[in-house]
Design a protein around this motif. Sequence first.
Motif, PDB file in Angstrom:
ATOM      1  N   TYR A  16      -8.565  59.511 -25.670  1.00 14.78           N
ATOM      2  CA  TYR A  16      -9.497  58.421 -25.888  1.00 14.78           C
ATOM      3  C   TYR A  16      -9.426  57.506 -24.659  1.00 14.78           C
ATOM      4  CZ  TYR A  16     -12.290  55.020 -28.370  1.00 14.78           C
ATOM      5  OH  TYR A  16     -13.317  54.190 -28.737  1.00 14.78           O
ATOM      6  N   PRO A  60     -13.639  51.883 -24.410  1.00 16.05           N
ATOM      7  CA  PRO A  60     -12.220  52.103 -24.124  1.00 16.05           C
ATOM      8  C   PRO A  60     -11.306  51.165 -24.908  1.00 16.05           C
ATOM      9  CG  PRO A  60     -13.480  51.827 -22.092  1.00 16.05           C
ATOM     10  CD  PRO A  60     -14.377  51.456 -23.228  1.00 16.05           C
ATOM     11  N   ALA A  61     -10.131  51.663 -25.255  1.00 16.75           N
ATOM     12  CA  ALA A  61      -9.120  50.817 -25.873  1.00 16.75           C
ATOM     13  C   ALA A  61      -8.797  49.691 -24.897  1.00 16.75           C
ATOM     14  CB  ALA A  61      -7.867  51.637 -26.184  1.00 16.75           C
ATOM     15  N   GLY A  62      -8.674  48.484 -25.402  1.00 16.62           N
ATOM     16  CA  GLY A  62      -8.383  47.330 -24.555  1.00 16.62           C
ATOM     17  C   GLY A  62      -9.632  46.633 -24.041  1.00 16.62           C
ATOM     18  N   ASN A  99      -6.349  50.374 -19.684  1.00 17.89           N
ATOM     19  CA  ASN A  99      -5.035  50.133 -19.092  1.00 17.89           C
ATOM     20  C   ASN A  99      -4.337  51.396 -18.608  1.00 17.89           C
ATOM     21  OD1 ASN A  99      -5.094  47.283 -19.555  1.00 17.89           O
ATOM     22  ND2 ASN A  99      -4.738  47.721 -21.722  1.00 17.89           N
ATOM     23  N   ASP A 134      -8.995  54.458 -22.185  1.00 21.99           N
ATOM     24  CA  ASP A 134      -8.147  53.266 -22.274  1.00 21.99           C
ATOM     25  C   ASP A 134      -8.209  52.569 -20.919  1.00 21.99           C
ATOM     26  OD1 ASP A 134      -5.989  51.415 -22.284  1.00 21.99           O
ATOM     27  OD2 ASP A 134      -4.851  52.678 -23.668  1.00 21.99           O
TER      28      ASP A 134
END
Length: 136
Positions: A117, A60-62, A121, A119
């Motif tokens: 995607y 994941p992003a972050g 957050n 994420d």
Amino acid sequence: MEKSILRQLVVISITGLFAACTKANIESSKEKVVALHDCTHQAIAPYICFDSLVTDSRCPAGAECIWQGTAIVEITFSETGNLHHFTMSLKGFPSLGYPNDTTINGYTIIFTDLKPYPDINHPQATETKAFFSISQ
């Protein structure tokens, strides 16, 4: 003066050549976007269905991950009335039975993306969509 006209003709000729090449590529390969548990228009052959999301282990992003991960989906592809069920992976693990591309009766299908995607957050709030390139 003659050199200027000659240059313009060369530029126009080259531009026309590139435009023709681009048009041929667009017609030979079509991107299909399919929502989870849905199909592209079934009256237009071939069509593809996004049957299920088996797993989405993409980092994941972050987040910081030691493995990039992948997404695995189950697909149904229909051409000339024949249904083909198979599983695909974004990263492609053919030795495990999860390729990211396949060819069926002359159609090449490539699993190119899965959105949204992940994420950490922002929990998933939009519908999941798979992206495929299909060419013949």
